[in-house]
Scaffold this motif. Structure first.
Motif, short mmCIF file in Angstrom:
data_model
loop_
_atom_site.label_atom_id
_atom_site.label_comp_id
_atom_site.label_asym_id
_atom_site.label_seq_id
_atom_site.Cartn_x
_atom_site.Cartn_y
_atom_site.Cartn_z
N MET A 1 60.65 -9.70 72.55
CA MET A 1 61.17 -8.96 71.40
C MET A 1 61.81 -7.66 71.87
SD MET A 1 59.08 -7.56 68.04
CE MET A 1 58.55 -9.22 67.62
N ASP A 2 62.95 -7.32 71.29
CA ASP A 2 63.64 -6.09 71.65
C ASP A 2 62.81 -4.88 71.27
OD1 ASP A 2 65.77 -3.81 70.61
OD2 ASP A 2 66.41 -4.87 72.41
N GLN A 3 62.78 -3.90 72.17
CA GLN A 3 61.96 -2.70 71.95
C GLN A 3 62.26 -2.02 70.63
OE1 GLN A 3 61.11 0.00 75.29
NE2 GLN A 3 61.95 1.65 74.05
N ASN A 4 63.52 -2.02 70.21
CA ASN A 4 63.91 -1.31 69.01
C ASN A 4 63.43 -1.99 67.73
OD1 ASN A 4 65.53 0.98 70.05
ND2 ASN A 4 66.77 -0.66 70.91
N THR A 5 62.88 -3.20 67.83
CA THR A 5 62.46 -3.93 66.63
C THR A 5 60.94 -3.99 66.49
OG1 THR A 5 62.44 -6.06 67.78
CG2 THR A 5 64.53 -5.36 66.76
N LYS A 6 60.20 -3.31 67.33
CA LYS A 6 58.74 -3.33 67.22
C LYS A 6 58.18 -1.92 67.25
CE LYS A 6 57.62 -3.76 72.16
NZ LYS A 6 56.86 -4.54 73.15
N PHE A 7 56.90 -1.79 66.85
CA PHE A 7 56.29 -0.47 66.85
C PHE A 7 55.36 -0.30 68.04
CE2 PHE A 7 53.24 -3.00 64.42
CZ PHE A 7 52.02 -2.55 64.89
N LEU A 8 55.13 0.95 68.39
CA LEU A 8 54.26 1.27 69.51
C LEU A 8 52.83 1.38 68.98
CD1 LEU A 8 54.37 2.08 72.58
CD2 LEU A 8 54.15 4.43 71.79
N ARG A 9 51.94 0.57 69.51
CA ARG A 9 50.55 0.55 69.06
C ARG A 9 49.74 1.58 69.86
NH1 ARG A 9 49.20 -5.40 70.48
NH2 ARG A 9 50.23 -4.59 72.36
N ILE A 10 49.13 2.50 69.15
CA ILE A 10 48.40 3.60 69.77
C ILE A 10 46.91 3.46 69.51
CG2 ILE A 10 48.12 6.12 69.85
CD1 ILE A 10 51.01 6.26 68.63
N GLY A 11 46.12 3.66 70.55
CA GLY A 11 44.66 3.71 70.41
C GLY A 11 44.18 5.11 70.74
N VAL A 12 43.28 5.65 69.94
CA VAL A 12 42.75 7.00 70.16
C VAL A 12 41.26 6.89 70.45
CG1 VAL A 12 42.50 9.34 69.27
CG2 VAL A 12 44.46 7.93 68.57
N PHE A 13 40.82 7.48 71.55
CA PHE A 13 39.44 7.38 71.99
C PHE A 13 38.87 8.78 72.18
CE2 PHE A 13 41.97 3.81 73.29
CZ PHE A 13 41.21 2.72 72.86
N TYR A 14 37.87 9.10 71.37
CA TYR A 14 37.32 10.45 71.33
C TYR A 14 36.06 10.62 72.15
CZ TYR A 14 40.30 11.38 67.23
OH TYR A 14 41.36 11.54 66.37
N ASP A 15 36.07 11.61 73.02
CA ASP A 15 34.85 12.14 73.61
C ASP A 15 34.24 13.00 72.50
OD1 ASP A 15 32.98 13.80 74.84
OD2 ASP A 15 34.15 14.06 76.67
N GLY A 16 33.26 12.45 71.78
CA GLY A 16 32.77 13.07 70.56
C GLY A 16 32.27 14.49 70.71
N THR A 17 31.50 14.75 71.74
CA THR A 17 30.97 16.10 71.94
C THR A 17 32.09 17.09 72.21
OG1 THR A 17 28.85 15.27 72.75
CG2 THR A 17 29.46 17.51 73.39
N TYR A 18 33.08 16.67 72.97
CA TYR A 18 34.23 17.53 73.29
C TYR A 18 34.99 17.89 72.02
CZ TYR A 18 38.54 18.99 75.71
OH TYR A 18 39.63 19.70 76.16
N LEU A 19 35.27 16.92 71.17
CA LEU A 19 36.01 17.17 69.93
C LEU A 19 35.17 17.98 68.94
CD1 LEU A 19 36.85 16.30 66.84
CD2 LEU A 19 38.67 16.72 68.50
N THR A 20 33.87 17.71 68.88
CA THR A 20 32.99 18.45 67.97
C THR A 20 32.99 19.94 68.28
OG1 THR A 20 31.54 16.56 67.59
CG2 THR A 20 30.59 18.73 67.22
N ARG A 21 32.94 20.27 69.56
CA ARG A 21 32.96 21.69 69.95
C ARG A 21 34.28 22.34 69.55
NH1 ARG A 21 30.42 20.86 76.03
NH2 ARG A 21 28.20 20.97 75.42
N ALA A 22 35.38 21.62 69.72
CA ALA A 22 36.68 22.16 69.32
C ALA A 22 36.75 22.32 67.81
CB ALA A 22 37.80 21.24 69.80
N GLN A 23 36.23 21.36 67.09
CA GLN A 23 36.22 21.40 65.63
C GLN A 23 35.43 22.63 65.14
OE1 GLN A 23 34.45 17.93 63.72
NE2 GLN A 23 36.29 17.70 62.47
N ASN A 24 34.29 22.85 65.75
CA ASN A 24 33.47 24.01 65.38
C ASN A 24 34.14 25.32 65.76
OD1 ASN A 24 31.51 22.26 64.44
ND2 ASN A 24 30.27 22.35 66.30
N TYR A 25 34.83 25.32 66.90
CA TYR A 25 35.53 26.53 67.35
C TYR A 25 36.61 26.92 66.34
CZ TYR A 25 39.01 29.32 69.83
OH TYR A 25 39.93 30.29 70.17
N PHE A 26 37.46 25.99 65.97
CA PHE A 26 38.56 26.28 65.05
C PHE A 26 38.02 26.70 63.67
CE2 PHE A 26 41.10 23.44 67.90
CZ PHE A 26 42.04 24.39 68.27
N TYR A 27 36.95 26.03 63.25
CA TYR A 27 36.38 26.38 61.95
C TYR A 27 35.82 27.80 61.98
CZ TYR A 27 33.88 25.80 57.56
OH TYR A 27 33.43 25.94 56.27
#
Length: 213
Positions: A1-27
């Motif tokens: 399939m031509d690249q221009n006719t399909k979408f890019l599938r993205i997976g997001v994987f969280y280091d939970g403790t790392y993100l939690t600390r950032a979330q608390n920092y910004f808050y």
């Protein structure tokens, strides 16, 4: 399939403790509560600038890895925050993956769990690009294994310093991946500062949403 006719599938994987600390920092700094749905939209927008030519860019899978203490070891406030965050994850379509926290060794084993699960998703051909939300250099082998199997990798991290904690990314990790994104720097980036602002919700914003619903 031509690249221009399909979408890019993205997976997001969280280091939970790392993100939690950032979330608390910004808050704590009065930015507001960092929301996952908007963060995913930011990733999609940013990746569009790096991987051009696709018809669309979409987070199709996401998971959260974190160790959990026994309820007897947590305060009532901690339990309430954990429950609220769990609901946030569910609303954003993020799959929570937890392991029991060791009383003596903390989150021992969570990095291995995240690496194995993430690599399996990559090997199953479910994603084209993996976003690793972490700063931990222990994930270098994971990044290399994903890329070896045709999955591109972006590491998204936070760079800030407060009294008892400094958040950063291991240089070995940024050198090992295809792309790296310092989320804090987007605040002053002309192209992305509006996207950066959009990932936070103030208390009054939640009140408005409740009234509408």
């Amino acid at each position: 399939m031509d690249q221009n006719t399909k979408f890019l599938r993205i997976g997001v994987f969280y280091d939970g403790t790392y993100l939690t600390r950032a979330q608390n920092y910004f808050y704590g700094k009065d930015y507001g509560w960092l929301t996952f749905q908007e963060l995913h939209k930011l990733f999609e927008t940013y990746i569009r600038t790096k991987e051009q030519g696709y018809s669309s860019y979409k987070v199709v899978y996401s998971s959260w890895f974190q160790g959990l203490f026994k309820s007897s070891q947590a305060t009532e406030k901690d339990l309430r925050l954990d429950r609220n965050r769990h609901h946030d994850l569910l609303h954003a379509g993020i799959e929570p993956k937890n392991v029991p926290m060791s009383e003596s060794q903390g989150e021992k084993g969570i990095d291995v769990y995240m690496a194995v699960e993430t690599l399996q998703i990559g090997l199953d051909g479910k994603i084209d690009l993996a976003v690793l939300v972490t700063g931990d250099g222990d994930f270098v082998p994971l990044a290399r294994a994903l890329m070896k199997n045709g999955v591109k990798v972006l590491v998204a991290y936070f760079e800030y310093e407060e009294k008892n904690h400094k958040s950063y990314v291991n240089e070995r990790l940024t050198n090992a991946v295809n792309y790296s994104l310092n989320i804090n720097k987007l605040e002053s980036d002309k192209e992305f500062k509006a996207d950066f602002k959009s990932i936070f919700r103030k208390a009054e914003d939640f009140d408005k949403i409740k009234k509408i619903s």
